[in-house]
Scaffold this active site. Sequence first.
Site, PDB file in Angstrom:
ATOM      1  N   CYS B  21       0.824  -1.201   0.000  1.00 27.39           N
ATOM      2  CA  CYS B  21       0.000   0.000   0.000  1.00 27.39           C
ATOM      3  C   CYS B  21       0.858   1.251   0.000  1.00 27.39           C
ATOM      4  O   CYS B  21       0.356   2.355  -0.188  1.00 27.39           O
ATOM      5  CB  CYS B  21      -0.955  -0.016   1.170  1.00 27.39           C
ATOM      6  SG  CYS B  21      -2.278  -1.186   0.868  1.00 27.39           S
ATOM      7  N   HIS B 143      -7.927 -11.568 -15.035  1.00 28.92           N
ATOM      8  CA  HIS B 143      -7.344 -11.034 -16.251  1.00 28.92           C
ATOM      9  C   HIS B 143      -5.851 -10.856 -16.036  1.00 28.92           C
ATOM     10  O   HIS B 143      -5.419 -10.406 -14.978  1.00 28.92           O
ATOM     11  CB  HIS B 143      -7.994  -9.686 -16.590  1.00 28.92           C
ATOM     12  CG  HIS B 143      -7.513  -9.113 -17.889  1.00 28.92           C
ATOM     13  ND1 HIS B 143      -7.736  -9.731 -19.093  1.00 28.92           N
ATOM     14  CD2 HIS B 143      -6.818  -7.990 -18.156  1.00 28.92           C
ATOM     15  CE1 HIS B 143      -7.180  -9.001 -20.060  1.00 28.92           C
ATOM     16  NE2 HIS B 143      -6.619  -7.944 -19.515  1.00 28.92           N
TER      17      HIS B 143
END
Lengths: 213, 356
Positions: B21, B143
């Site tokens: 993060c 994906h």
Amino acid sequence: MEERIDLRGLTCPEPVLRTKRLLDDQSILKVEALVDDQVCVNNLSRLSRSLKATVTALPKEGYFQVVIERGQSDAQLSRSSEKHGQPAAKPAESSLADSSQKTAEVIFLAKDTFGDGDAEFSKTLLSLFLQSVLETGHQPRAILMANTGVRLMAADSPALKVLQDFKANGCEVLACGLCVEFYGLKDVIAKDQITNMFAIVEYLFAAEKVISP
Amino acid sequence: MTDSASSGQPKLTAHVKAAGCAAKISAGELGEILRELPSLKSPALLTGMDHFEDAAVYRISEDVAIIQTTDFFPPVVDDPYTFGRIAAVNALSDVYAMGGRPVLALNILCFPTCDYPLEIVRAILKGGADAIAESGAVLAGGHSIQAPEPIYGLSVTGLVHPSAILTNGGAKAGDALVLSKSIGTGVGLLGMKGEQLSATAQQSLLKNLTTLNDQILAAGLQYELHAATDITGFGLIGHLHEMAEASGLLASINAAGVPLLPAVRQLAAEGFVPAGAYANRQTYQPFVNYIDAVDDSLMDLLFDPQTAGGLLFSLPAKDATLLTRDLKALGVAAATIGAFRTGKSGQVEVSLYDKA
């Protein structure tokens, strides 16, 4: 012994890591490091501080030159950091850190007088007291007002000016909200200067010294 | 950890500039970017982009709302399986932060297949899949594309009853703040990358990073929760500010009571501080009022961007000790770190008592 090291192009934590490894060798007294950005400068400043070494950072074109030196006495240490202190290259947050480390004194005013003599005279004395604190350069962390003390913030208060000066110096000048309401000063005192008993208690207990004339 | 030095392939974290993060675009920049984007409203959209909410919640019937979120980042550790697990735990966390349970997950993967053997990417996906399975959600595809830097994460769908949504905006004056999991993953990961962590310190860090927030939420839901969020990229103070502002209250915390990972205080003092911590500090400093002088290393940790952080709960003060006890019984670090009160909205007040 002196070392020069080019840390440009390396990703974090490599710059601080390599500098730390160099300084783990006690025979190295001075390191001159080239780094890419302010983040590296900040990190090397922290490293130097943890090693009680001085650090100087000079902004160059597109990079920084950081010089870390150790092995000086404390007196030299403070002098050299003053001498070399480059505002542009100071860690970005140093001024913020300073502002959080003001003296730990709090002035608590639970009435608008200094002592209990003649009412008008006692009010004048309190203004004089605040004026003197300001002029002698004391920087309390906060001035807290409660009960009739909140009247010091009223538009016609002789102490208003000096309280504003304290605020301009970065001192928190806060009035008890309940008291402000009770004495009908809600519309005259700025919202960000109104606090509650909870905060007053926290300020008082966090203070090293509470001055309550 | 995978020893890849001998096999010729680069370490997974070798070229990663900002990890986990800490790779997040800073709140300040994000605000700038999003400013011109139209903020679309729908009566069914229960929470959107306002107040940097953890995820979007969309009501589909009287009894069901879906929680939709996505999160992904470059490798934070060299071991591919562990990285996959951390990324998944982090992405799933947004659903828990909204009070929901994840039901469906899709992989998002960017990977340079020329630079690493395929078993590496297989291990990343396995780490993610195991965390998803543990959460009770179903992994249903995803994906993948070629990219110069590996990136992995998930898009997650969760479910929640519309009346049971937890936002960061429901806190009430007088609430206590209970934090789960320890703070310091940004600093800790830098230390780990620099091989500065002892085996036990590293173990604590990895446990913090790989623990799902499912049981933490379940423990919280035993009480009357008013607000919740997960602690991620904006750091403890950033998320506290968002919660305080969304609730129109002032947050007051005792910095000495915040659970910290082992060794991170020392690491921060030595300069192992991620860029994100400085960015968070710059963004959120105007909202912070220091009652006590907090030294730089502790302040760095309060602003340290967290990866897969724990949940922060706002609940009636009388229940705080009980919840803290329940969380500790789960083997999770937990502490009551402060309280909300009326005051300047969004302000965070930081004190420093010796003991919580």
